[in-house]
Design a protein around this motif. Structure first.
Motif, short mmCIF file in Angstrom:
data_model
loop_
_atom_site.label_atom_id
_atom_site.label_comp_id
_atom_site.label_asym_id
_atom_site.label_seq_id
_atom_site.Cartn_x
_atom_site.Cartn_y
_atom_site.Cartn_z
N GLN A 59 0.83 -1.20 0.00
CA GLN A 59 0.00 0.00 0.00
C GLN A 59 0.86 1.26 0.00
O GLN A 59 0.60 2.20 -0.76
N GLU A 60 1.87 1.28 0.84
CA GLU A 60 2.73 2.47 0.92
C GLU A 60 3.60 2.64 -0.33
O GLU A 60 3.77 3.75 -0.82
N LEU A 61 4.14 1.54 -0.86
CA LEU A 61 4.96 1.64 -2.08
C LEU A 61 4.12 2.15 -3.26
O LEU A 61 4.57 3.01 -4.03
N VAL A 62 2.90 1.63 -3.40
CA VAL A 62 2.01 2.06 -4.48
C VAL A 62 1.65 3.53 -4.32
O VAL A 62 1.70 4.30 -5.28
N SER A 63 1.30 3.93 -3.10
CA SER A 63 0.94 5.33 -2.85
C SER A 63 2.12 6.25 -3.12
O SER A 63 1.96 7.34 -3.70
N LEU A 64 3.30 5.83 -2.72
CA LEU A 64 4.50 6.63 -2.97
C LEU A 64 4.77 6.76 -4.46
O LEU A 64 5.02 7.86 -4.96
N ARG A 65 4.69 5.66 -5.20
CA ARG A 65 5.00 5.72 -6.63
C ARG A 65 4.01 6.60 -7.39
O ARG A 65 4.41 7.42 -8.21
N ALA A 66 2.72 6.47 -7.12
CA ALA A 66 1.73 7.32 -7.78
C ALA A 66 1.99 8.79 -7.43
O ALA A 66 1.91 9.67 -8.31
N SER A 67 2.31 9.05 -6.18
CA SER A 67 2.57 10.42 -5.75
C SER A 67 3.81 11.00 -6.42
O SER A 67 3.85 12.20 -6.75
N GLN A 68 4.83 10.18 -6.64
CA GLN A 68 6.02 10.63 -7.36
C GLN A 68 5.65 11.02 -8.79
O GLN A 68 6.07 12.07 -9.28
N ILE A 69 4.88 10.18 -9.45
CA ILE A 69 4.47 10.45 -10.83
C ILE A 69 3.67 11.75 -10.91
O ILE A 69 3.87 12.56 -11.81
N ASN A 70 2.79 11.96 -9.94
CA ASN A 70 1.92 13.13 -9.96
C ASN A 70 2.57 14.38 -9.37
O ASN A 70 1.97 15.45 -9.37
N GLY A 71 3.79 14.26 -8.87
CA GLY A 71 4.50 15.41 -8.34
C GLY A 71 3.87 15.99 -7.09
O GLY A 71 3.90 17.20 -6.88
N CYS A 72 3.31 15.13 -6.24
CA CYS A 72 2.63 15.59 -5.03
C CYS A 72 3.59 15.51 -3.84
O CYS A 72 3.74 14.45 -3.22
N GLY A 73 4.22 16.63 -3.53
CA GLY A 73 5.19 16.67 -2.44
C GLY A 73 4.59 16.28 -1.10
O GLY A 73 5.22 15.59 -0.30
N PHE A 74 3.37 16.74 -0.82
CA PHE A 74 2.73 16.41 0.45
C PHE A 74 2.54 14.90 0.58
O PHE A 74 2.85 14.31 1.62
N CYS A 75 2.02 14.26 -0.47
CA CYS A 75 1.76 12.82 -0.41
C CYS A 75 3.05 12.00 -0.42
O CYS A 75 3.12 10.96 0.24
N ILE A 76 4.06 12.47 -1.13
CA ILE A 76 5.36 11.79 -1.09
C ILE A 76 5.89 11.82 0.34
O ILE A 76 6.31 10.80 0.88
N ASP A 77 5.86 13.00 0.94
CA ASP A 77 6.31 13.16 2.32
C ASP A 77 5.53 12.23 3.25
O ASP A 77 6.12 11.50 4.06
N MET A 78 4.21 12.23 3.11
CA MET A 78 3.36 11.39 3.96
C MET A 78 3.70 9.91 3.81
O MET A 78 3.90 9.21 4.81
N HIS A 79 3.77 9.43 2.58
CA HIS A 79 3.93 7.99 2.39
C HIS A 79 5.34 7.49 2.65
O HIS A 79 5.51 6.35 3.10
N VAL A 80 6.34 8.33 2.45
CA VAL A 80 7.69 7.94 2.86
C VAL A 80 7.74 7.79 4.38
O VAL A 80 8.26 6.81 4.90
N LYS A 81 7.18 8.77 5.08
CA LYS A 81 7.24 8.74 6.54
C LYS A 81 6.36 7.64 7.14
O LYS A 81 6.75 7.00 8.12
N GLU A 82 5.19 7.43 6.57
CA GLU A 82 4.32 6.35 7.07
C GLU A 82 4.98 4.99 6.81
O GLU A 82 4.94 4.10 7.66
N ALA A 83 5.60 4.84 5.63
CA ALA A 83 6.27 3.58 5.31
C ALA A 83 7.45 3.35 6.25
O ALA A 83 7.65 2.24 6.76
N ALA A 84 8.24 4.38 6.49
CA ALA A 84 9.38 4.26 7.40
C ALA A 84 8.91 3.92 8.81
O ALA A 84 9.50 3.06 9.49
N ALA A 85 7.84 4.55 9.26
CA ALA A 85 7.30 4.28 10.59
C ALA A 85 6.80 2.84 10.69
O ALA A 85 6.83 2.24 11.78
N ALA A 86 6.37 2.27 9.56
CA ALA A 86 5.90 0.88 9.54
C ALA A 86 7.05 -0.11 9.34
O ALA A 86 6.83 -1.31 9.23
N GLY A 87 8.29 0.40 9.25
CA GLY A 87 9.45 -0.48 9.17
C GLY A 87 10.08 -0.61 7.79
O GLY A 87 11.02 -1.39 7.62
#
Length: 168
Positions: free
Chosen positions: A37-65
């Motif tokens: 879920q986090e990898l998919v969300s991160l990749r779509a956010s990278q493609i769409n250039g969404c800094g907020f969502c990239i930030d969110m999903h990198v940090k949520e993924a890191a927090a999840a290990g």
């Protein structure tokens, strides 16, 4: 670039955000692995250039290990050795589902077959819904100029739970 509008402080926006978050919660609670879920969300956010969502999903993924190496390689997943075949199928699906205008048929039959090989019906349903939701979230954040950098894990869930009219 300043935030144009705070959706959470508006009655209609707050109600929409709660419903949107509830749809996201359904996906989060699905049998689709959290890592995917986090990898998919991160990749779509990278493609769409969404800094907020990239930030969110990198940090949520890191927090999840999730490891820094894998997070750094998401943008170049095809040239990396750190992703499983199932993760690669999900990342290809995320890309093709995000870049609809770039492909005549959207998600290719080849990618669809890979997704079906690695995921059961409930996971496929969650993956389809996730790609739709993250693309919508990216558009909301980009339109409103939500910038990345200040997100803390769990912050979105807290904001939604305290938004106006959350009883709806």
């Amino acid at each position: 670039m300043e935030l144009r509008f705070n959706l959470f402080e508006n009655e209609i926006g707050g109600k929409f955000a709660k419903r949107f978050a509830n749809a996201g919660l359904l996906v989060q609670q699905s049998p689709l692995p959290k890592t995917i879920q986090e990898l998919v969300s991160l990749r779509a956010s990278q493609i769409n250039g969404c800094g907020f969502c990239i930030d969110m999903h990198v940090k949520e993924a890191a927090a999840a290990g999730e490891t820094p190496v894998r997070l750094h390689l998401v943008a170049a997943w095809r040239e990396a050795t750190v992703f499983t075949e199932a993760e690669q199928a999900a990342l290809a699906f995320a890309e093709e589902g995000t870049r609809l205008a770039d492909a005549y048929n959207g998600v290719s039959d080849e990618t669809w077959a890979l997704v079906r090989k690695h995921f059961d019906d409930n996971q496929v349903a969650a993956l389809v819904c996730l790609v739709a939701l993250i693309n919508a979230a990216n558009r909301l954040a980009v339109i409103l100029h939500q910038q990345g950098g200040s997100y803390e894990p769990g912050m979105f869930a807290a904001a939604v739970s305290s938004s106006p009219s959350t009883e709806d």
